[in-house]
Structure formats: structure tokens, C-alpha cells
Write an enzyme that holds these catalytic residues in place. Sequence first.
Site, PDB file in Angstrom:
ATOM      1  N   GLU B 199     -47.411 -55.075 -43.067  1.00  0.00           N
ATOM      2  CA  GLU B 199     -47.884 -53.691 -42.945  1.00  0.00           C
ATOM      3  C   GLU B 199     -48.445 -53.135 -44.243  1.00  0.00           C
ATOM      4  O   GLU B 199     -49.372 -52.314 -44.224  1.00  0.00           O
ATOM      5  CB  GLU B 199     -46.771 -52.782 -42.426  1.00  0.00           C
ATOM      6  N   SER B 253     -42.119 -43.025 -40.497  1.00  0.00           N
ATOM      7  CA  SER B 253     -40.727 -42.698 -40.168  1.00  0.00           C
ATOM      8  C   SER B 253     -39.957 -42.617 -41.480  1.00  0.00           C
ATOM      9  O   SER B 253     -39.130 -41.750 -41.706  1.00  0.00           O
ATOM     10  CB  SER B 253     -40.095 -43.788 -39.293  1.00  0.00           C
ATOM     11  N   ARG B 268     -44.843 -52.986 -53.952  1.00  0.00           N
ATOM     12  CA  ARG B 268     -44.108 -51.882 -53.363  1.00  0.00           C
ATOM     13  C   ARG B 268     -43.130 -51.433 -54.439  1.00  0.00           C
ATOM     14  O   ARG B 268     -42.197 -52.129 -54.777  1.00  0.00           O
ATOM     15  CB  ARG B 268     -43.366 -52.334 -52.108  1.00  0.00           C
TER      16      ARG B 268
END
Lengths: 370, 416
Positions: B199, B253, B268
Site C-alpha cells: 500500500e 483508518s 515509513r
Amino acid sequence: MKLKDAKKTSFPWFGMDIGGTLVKLVYFEPVDVTAEEEQEEVECLKSIRKYLTSNVAYGSTGIRDTHLELKGLTVHGRRGNLHFIRFPTHDLPTFIQMGRDKNFSTLHTVLCATGGGAYKFEEEFRTIGNLQLHKLDELDCLVKGLLYIDSPSFNGQAECYYFENALDPERCRKMPYNLQDPYPLLVVNIGSGVSILAVYSKDNYKRVAGTSLGGGTFLGLCGLLTGCESFDEALELASKGDSTHADKLVRDIYGGDYERFDLPGWAVASSFGNMIYKEKREAVTKEDLARATLVTITNNIGWIAKMSAVNEKINRVVFVGNFLRVNTLSMKLLAYALDYWSQSQTKALFLEHEGYFGAVGALLGLLNFT
Amino acid sequence: MELNGCHCEDEGGTEADDGETRQQTPGKGRAGDPRIDGGIEGGAAGPMEQGEPSERRARHTADSPRKSRPPFPWFGMDIGGTLVKLVYFEPKDITAEEEQEEVENLKSIRKYLTSNVAYGSTGIRDVHLELKDLTLCGRTGNLHFIRFPTQDLPAFLQMGRDKHFSSLHTALCATGGGAYKFEADFRMMADLQLLKLDELDCLIRGVLYIDSVNSSGPSECYYFENPTDPVHCIVKPYRLENPYPLLLVNIGSGVSILAVHSKDNFKRVTGTSLGGGTFLGLCCLLTGCSTFEEALEMASRGESTRVDKLVRDIYGGDYERFGLPGWIVASSFGNMMCKEKRESVSKEDLARATLVTITNNIGSITRMCALNENIERVVFVGNFLRVNTLSMKLLAYSMEYWSAGRLKALFLQHEV
């Protein structure tokens, strides 16, 4: 405001920290009062001493934490016991009234106070209690109080400790930590809100970060979600709940770990994320909600602390503040989170006197006046 | 990562080295660039980024490079924790011959998707985001953006089965956690093999791609000038031409924060679990609302300062020593410890406080990352920001305020 007597600060010796939620009060009870001194002692001073030391509860909300009492301390040339008292800031007017009734102002003492309330209620102290507050900065007091308290040692025990094997209920142990050489240190003060300080030396520190998601958020949200009315009640509920009923975990989204970025399946992906589904909202209990609130707030603080530690290149983080009072769950979560996410590079430390350092610092401020 | 099998002979199996600008609208192509002719954007096995960074678009692709372009239909799917984001490429340059040969169910899929704006009871096509006349891999067509709750994925799979999607022999490129979680379901219920893509890889490529596809219309990337001034606040375009380094904050989310140093070099940095799901979950619990739109609606009418404890509530004014003005929140929901105050606040106040708390927390964490990574541009994406101008402005303001103007908050049209 200058002290009248350069050599001796007159009793009573108080340090007060008026926070967003709680007032923390430290009181030094001298035990080396000579017969002569006692003779001269003004009546109301005696009555104050008696009132404070012979009770463990005051009014309906005041509490003396006797387990934190420091006995046989030598402070500024006098020997005595240091007492730790707290009551909700909400009840400050009652306290001021009591001071008035006991003619506290006739004792001609300076009242050293810190915390936001020292500013906010300064006027009331003057008009109702006829008392002049000597205001000190809360973070200055926090740092000084913290550095001071570790030195006399806590009745023979270590003031400072950490958790070994934080999340293993069988093997988790509280271990003493020697804070003799404390610098540099990251101090995370979790009160109503959170302040994070990088302390480089006794006189050199800076506020590096903060967050508004603190103890007040935990209690406020818990109150709304469960109807509980006190911090202790909220913790009670949380201890019996399961936050994974409310939170959406990585495995709920991935079906397992998110391996690419080393996110284990049990990590929370979205706090309260399962509460977007009506069926789940109906199935969840108050205890689960309280637990989820605790875990969410605690983990968020842990993250911010970790990032601050990285930014400041400090690997020891000490957590203080009354959010951690009787809150072993949060302490262990913080210990574990810091250890895990920093690959054991950063250590989480705790102090027995938790939320009282500001008040101690205020007391020192009084004494160091001379 | 290998190229998907489209027309990029010069790349062979390696990543294109300039991922950004291959897709041009007709007439804007760059002369002399052999990769222009519908070359794939950004290489990598599939993901063709899309303006909707939260919509990772993966092109239909066979696994090995150097094949002719993949057969229609071309879908990209991002199965997130709360929403499924789907992009569909509708070809407009179908020749008569092609139409003749076209399989019935392919035609029916195309008709179904393009002639509706709502699907079932929860699927929605964001028509205002449609990118018309795009040239992709040598074909011209429109790119459509569709979303539906992840909870309804079974219905979607059933539909795929009913329409015999699997007989079209196409690979379905999917990303997001659900690509892993539901892989077995896709296979068993719809007889479809998913080609799974990460993702965050997709996200990066999507962001880098979208700014280059500057079709006629407003600039993809923008920022707010005077974010908290209702009269003077304006949206201004921002050209993301030399984007690196960039901090990318994806608010779904949950939240992921990426530091992007070049097209192929990103990491990340961190994330937080207090994201869009938290906002919606807490709102539903506190106010009884049941949708994101409802929650935002309430928040727009509420007053968070009734719920939060501000610095001035504690200090009586500013906390001058550390530069904290009285209006700053000291303790989110801090006033709710008091029973009478709990009884006096409205649902709207609670919704607003939840929004402000989550948004400001994200802002705070973002700033710390930006500082740590030494990056000054931050792009916020993700469906938490969909129709959520309040949060965007809050983020814009807080970035600017706390960094004394050093940090800039940017937003993209297609995240919304």
C-alpha cells in the site's frame, strides 16, 4: 517579595502546585521543635500542624498519601517529615476559606505556589485568604523537585525504578534505578495535559514538546463513555476491559502482520476503529471502552515520548505526573512500548513521588529564597 | 520492482527513472520522449498512481515485462481498513473492430460502472474526481473513482462472480491490508487471483503521478493561505514539481507517515493509531451518529472549547514562560471530568472536540517527524480529509503556527 529574615524562613513550610485538575501540597512537619520554640509557637501554627499530621483525609476530597511520607529528612537545617497531600483544584475555594478561618495570613509567611492555578487564583488567595502568593514556574519546580527528591532516597528505597519484562505478568518486576548521574534526561510530565522536557543539567532544560491528550483526556473521555465519576473508578473499569474489542488491529485489516513494515498483527492500526460498526458498538462493554481509552492515551504519549527522545538524542525517559498514580497498567504499557519501538535503546523510568515534584520544587523555592 | 508489461522498451525490467511525467493529455506530450506514448507511470509491477493517493491504482498487468498491454478491464483496488477504493479506466478509443470482439460481460461491466453513480446501497462514484481524456499505456479514456465500505466487500465479490469477472482472465491488482486479508475470499468466491502490491509503494507512486497528470482544471496540489481567517482564507495552487524531500501523511483508518527522498527511496517513518477510524468510532459512541458525513456535519456546528480544557482555564490567561497562548488546548476533553459540564455540552460540541483532538494530534506528530527528518513540505492525503475542510484548515494552521512558518501543509484534490 523579600523575606524578612535572611537566615531563617518561618514556619509553616509549604510548597503548592495548583494544576489543571489537582492541587498538590507538600508540607514539612518539623520534629526537632525545641521546648522554647514550642513555647513561642503561635496557636494557629500549632493547630495547622496538628490538623495536617493527625488526619489522612481532609474534607471530602483531600487526601494525604502517607505511603509517600519522607521521614527524618533534613531540610534547610531542620529535621522533620515531608507530607504529601492532594485535593481537586475544583475544591480550592474551600481550601482558601479554611486558610482564612485558621488565620493563616497572620503567620506572615510567603506561600510559594506553582502551576497554572498560581496565576489563575492569585487574586482569590489575596482577597479571600489575604495571602500573597509567590509564583514560580511549574516546569522549573518540576525539574528542581525531581532532582532533589531522588537524592535523600525514599526511606531507604530507591525513588527511581523501571520495569523488567513489562508485559509478562509472570516475570514483570519493579527494579530500582540509580539516577545519580541523571543528565541528559527526558522528563514526560503527564498531568491534565502533557509537557516534555529535555534536561541537560540542573539549570539547563527546555520544554521540547507537549500534547493535549493527557490524563484529563483519559478521565474526560471515560466519564463520557462509561459514566464513571473518578479517576480511580475509571482505572478500575479499565483493569477489567479488553481494548481489542474497541480498537481495530493490524490483523483486522491485513489478516495478519503487515510484514513489509514490521507491524505485528497485534499492533493497533486504528484506535476505537471497530466502533464505526453498530453491532460492535452494541457488543462492547464499559470496561472495554475504559481500557481502550487508557491504552489509546497511554500509547499516544509513549509515541510522542519516543519521538522526542529520538529528536533530542536522549535515551532515558522518566515519566511523572498524577496520570500514573496507582496506574500500573499505563506504566507497564509505557515501559513496554518504549522498549519495543526503540529496540531497547530507550529506557522508561518512573518515580515513586509521581505527581508531587512541582510542589516539592515550590517548597525548595521557598527555602532557597535565603 | 519490475515494470508491468506495457510499452516501455527502454526500461526493460527496471524501474523507470523518472516516474513522474509520463501521462500527458493529448496535445501536451513532450516531444522526443520515447516513453511518452502512454508509457507507464512509475514502473513497478502495476501501480499506476493515481491522484487519489488513497486510491492506489494498479494497472492490470501480467507479471512479466515486455508483453503487450494487459487486456481490459483495467482496475486498481485499495482495500483499506474502512473503505475500498477502486479506480477504473474506461477506454474511449474503442475501434469498431474492438467493439465487435468485445466479450459481453466486459461490455456490461463497463456500462454498469459508467452509467451509475451509486452502486448497491453504499457504493459511490466520485464523479467530480473523474479524470477525462487520459492517455494510459497507449489508450485514451476516462479514469473513474469509486468507493464502498470494506464491510461490503463480500457483496462486491458476489457481483464479480455473477458477472463472471474471472472469465475475463485478468489479474486484479490490489493493495491495502485487505488484499492480504481477503485474498482467499477473492479466490474462493469470485475465482479471482489477486496481484498484491504494497500500500505504501502504491501511495508514493500515486502521489508522484497525480501531480504530473495535470489535466485541465484546478491544480492537483494546493495549500491554504490564511487558514483560520474565514474571510481571507483561500486555496492556492502548488506545483509539486521538485517534490523531494517530502513528508507524506496518509490519514486513513490509521495514519502512516512516510519520508520520501526520491521516487524509489522512501521509508515509513512512523504512524499513529489515532486516525480517521478513531474520529468516526469515537463520534459514533459519543453522539450516536453512524456515518462520516453525519459526524462532520455535527462537528461543523459544535464548539470544542466547551469540551476541552484550554491553557487559560488553567492559567487564567497565557502560559507566557513557554509561549503557550491561552486559547491553546491544554487537555483535550479535559472539561469532561466534571459532571455538570458533561451534562451541558451538546453532541455537536463533542463531535467538534473529537475532530479537533484527532486532527491536532496528527499535526503534532507530523511536526515532530518533519523536524526529525529535516523535511519542510508535508502532503496530507487519505479519506479522513474527504469533504473535511475543517481538518485540512486546522492542519494547515497548526503546521504553520507551531513551526513559525517553516513547514508547509499541502493537500491533493484526489484525496478527497
